[in-house]
Design a protein around this motif. Structure first.
Motif, short mmCIF file in Angstrom:
data_model
loop_
_atom_site.label_atom_id
_atom_site.label_comp_id
_atom_site.label_asym_id
_atom_site.label_seq_id
_atom_site.Cartn_x
_atom_site.Cartn_y
_atom_site.Cartn_z
N ASN A 11 0.80 -1.23 0.00
CA ASN A 11 0.00 0.00 0.00
C ASN A 11 0.83 1.28 0.00
N VAL A 12 2.02 1.24 -0.61
CA VAL A 12 2.81 2.47 -0.74
C VAL A 12 2.81 2.97 -2.18
N ASP A 85 6.29 5.46 1.64
CA ASP A 85 5.13 6.32 1.86
C ASP A 85 5.58 7.52 2.69
N ASN A 92 7.94 2.78 7.24
CA ASN A 92 8.49 2.44 5.92
C ASN A 92 10.01 2.35 5.93
N ASN A 111 7.16 8.57 -2.16
CA ASN A 111 5.85 8.67 -2.79
C ASN A 111 4.81 9.26 -1.82
N MET A 112 3.67 9.63 -2.36
CA MET A 112 2.53 10.15 -1.59
C MET A 112 2.88 11.44 -0.84
N PRO A 415 -5.03 1.58 4.29
CA PRO A 415 -4.67 2.74 3.47
C PRO A 415 -5.60 3.92 3.72
#
Length: 657
Positions: A11-12, A85, A92, A111-112, A415
């Motif tokens: 879920n990253v 993430d 992470n 990311n994100m 998430p």
């Protein structure tokens, strides 16, 4: 050639990154000796990216972790590309510290960032890179931001000298060091402000309201599918086929040979025309399921089921393949690879096919439209719940008999909720639904011809009397098996037999053998026997594709077990529905029905308590504990199997966040 290993927590956005970087230049297979999907792709001709399974750590508990560790140790890896993430750095980066032990250049794709900024987080990427000794590239994968000229950045990182620590101490020490380093390069909001996801979770994961909300959303999904969108589209599509294909073909072939007209009109058009109209219905259902998945709610259902799954000896993670089983049993069986315990993998593989897959939906849609037109969503939802309840009962039985082992810890990433994009929803819907169309033009076309041939010929040649056909001989032999369920017409028996090839073929067969189903079926079934037929269809033997997958993953013994036990379970359930339903229909007053229902519920509760009572190996427990009697018992030899273990692990994970 630059060989890059792509890793990250679940879920990253790792899959999004992989698809973004490699586009259509992807190759999918299995890792040698392990049935876990292997993805490879090319960013450029000289840059190959290998997408490794999503993992939280390198402790080599699961098959995914073993595959990742083995690949990094034995293969020629030039660079590790670690997707992180940005909104959950502490957890992470724990995996990042473990990746450092392989002494390869590491590039973090941060990311994100949009989610992190929305939470008020500020990250100095240059300081982050300096503190951890790695290259950091900030990106927002879903918006395709930050990936410009990434190929040259990766080449530069692969050539650049790297210096980082490979000795981070034990887990507790590692997290402490990570937090100290992050304090130097990040700025978190002072107030522990609740996010939108937190606020939504306070409602949908509420101890009291969570399960009614889940059932309510399930009913809403089926109202959307059958009453509001899918049902009307199905009826319109069926009308188009009848008016513009079936009727003109029948008229055009009026003067042709009887057998040829029967082949085209009754066999091919009748068979496919009876099944194809369900495609809009299936698309609508999968659109709703994709909405649940992409929004983040589907992960919450696994979290909700954890408490129930632990009662039957499984981790809540086992519910994820069960959810996948609502799409198709074959990938659901393959998804059991992700479970750490061999016991969990086998039990989940055996119960996943009990979920209602998309192939069963045409059968449901046909019968609920004919027999339960005012309660289509309610009846369909009950069939989905029948599959879930049956799976739980089977898992409980297997854990009390064949498999006796401790429950594995359940750690699930929830998430952030997000608004799915229309393009992603449509793509997921198409990917889930296109298999039905493929079956229509392949398996169901062939089965239509075969069923027509067996129903139109006997040893004397072509016959218009279906009761003298080869199929009638076969059906009359197996019909007595289904007589206790309330339907003994040989044609219904044959339809269930052909359903072993693919469940959609049940409707196909009924259309060929009966003709106009809305008119004929009420003369063959009552409301009770129709529901018994649906329950049997919901639970009986998986299709050939699912059995083949079971054989490939777990061998012949498991395949035969799945084949036989599900047929027996479906038969018993169908008989019970027929007997109990007939008794209720014969009741002379509502009071009799109410009293009988109460007695049945009390009996079921007593039996469930008998099965869920701690065994003799837990004799130290008084049974008064909050979590099955052993949560507060230090003398319990099976303390490590108690649900407190999972809750403590989740608490630890929350603290790490």
């Amino acid at each position: 050639m630059l060989n890059i290993a792509l890793l990250g927590n679940p879920n990253v956005g790792k899959t999004t990154v992989f698809n973004l970087l490699t586009g259509s230049n992807q190759y999918v297979g299995n890792w040698p000796g392990v049935t876990i999907e292997k993805k490879e792709g090319f960013l450029e001709d000289d840059i190959k990216i290998v997408d490794l399974p999503g993992i939280y750590a390198m402790d080599t508990f699961s098959n995914e972790e073993k595959v990742s560790k083995s690949f990094l140790e034995k293969e020629d890896v030039d660079l590790i590309l670690n997707v992180v993430d940005a909104s959950n750095l502490t957890r992470n980066l724990y995996l990042t510290t473990q990746l450092m032990q392989f002494n390869k250049p590491i590039v973090i794709l941060l990311n994100m960032l949009d989610v992190a900024k929305a939470r008020g987080m500020e990250i100095d990427t240059h300081k982050l890179a300096r503190e951890f000794g790695v290259t950091v590239i900030p990106i927002v994968a879903k918006k395709k931001e930050g990936v410009d000229d990434i190929a040259s950045k990766l080449r530069e990182a692969a050539r650049k000298p790297f210096i980082y620590s490979t000795n981070w101490g034990n887990e507790e020490e590692t997290y402490k060091i990570i937090e100290e380093k992050l304090a130097l390069c990040t700025n978190f909001p002072k107030e522990d402000k609740k996010t939108i996801s937190d606020k939504i979770d306070s409602i949908v994961l509420h101890p009291i309201f969570a399960y009614p909300i889940f059932i309510g959303l399930l009913l809403l999904l089926f109202k959307f599918t059958f009453d509001w969108v899918g049902g009307p589209l199905q009826e319109g599509f069926a009308g188009l086929i009848e008016n513009y294909i079936a009727a003109p073909a029948d008229a055009a072939l009026a003067n042709s040979s009887p057998w040829f007209r029967s082949l085209i009109v009754d066999g091919i058009i009748g068979g496919l025309g009876g099944t194809l109209p369900f495609f809009p219905l299936i698309c609508t259902l999968f659109f709703g399921i994709s909405l649940f998945e992409d929004s983040g709610y589907m992960s919450r259902t696994a979290f909700l089921m954890d408490r129930i799954m632990k009662k039957v000896g499984l981790s809540g993670k086992a519910f994820i393949p069960m959810i996948m089983g609502m799409g198709c049993s074959s990938p659901a069986i393959m998804a059991t690879r992700t479970l750490e315990s061999e016991k969990d993998r086998k039990i989940t593989a055996l119960i996943a096919p009990l979920m209602t897959c998309g192939a069963k939906l045409p059968v449901y849609a046909l019968f609920v439209a004919v027999f339960f037109p005012k309660n289509q969503a309610l009846v369909t939802a009950s069939l989905y719940l029948v599959g879930i309840v049956a799976a739980i009962i089977v898992a409980l039985f297997l854990n009390r008999t064949t498999f006796k082992n401790e429950v594995e810890p359940f750690i699930l990433e929830l998430p952030e909720y997000k608004v799915p994009t229309i393009s992603a929803l449509l793509k997921n819907t198409w990917n889930k639904s296109k298999g039905f169309l493929v079956k229509v033009v392949t398996i169901m076309f062939a089965m239509s011809v075969v069923i027509w041939a067996f129903s139109s010929f006997n040893f004397n040649g072509f016959t218009e009397n279906i009761n003298d056909s080869f199929l009638a001989y076969i059906g009359k032999v197996i019909a007595p098996i289904f007589r206790p369920l309330g339907f003994s017409d040989w044609r219904t028996s044959v339809a269930l037999l052909t359903g072993l090839g693919a469940k959609e073929v049940v409707v196909n067969t009924l259309s060929i053998l009966y003709g106009n189903l809305p008119e004929v079926l009420p003369t063959v079934f009552t409301g009770v026997t129709a529901y018994a037929f649906l329950v049997f269809t919901a639970l009986y033997t998986p299709c050939i594709a699912a059995l083949a997958t079971m054989r490939k993953e777990y061998g012949n013994k498991m395949m035969l077990t799945s084949l036989l036990y599900q047929f027996a379970l479906a038969w018993v359930a169908g008989v019970i529905v027929n007997i109990v339903g007939s008794a209720f229909m014969a009741a002379k007053s509502p009071i009799e029905i109410a009293i009988t229902a109460v007695i049945v519920v009390i009996t079921a509760v007593i039996l469930i308590r008998i099965f869920t009572r701690p065994g003799s190996s837990c004799s130290s427990c008084s049974g008064g504990g909050e979590n099955g009697g052993c949560a507060n018992c230090s003398a319990c030899g099976n303390l490590k199997t108690c649900s407190m273990k999972n809750e403590n692990l989740l608490d630890q994970m929350n603290k790490r966040k």
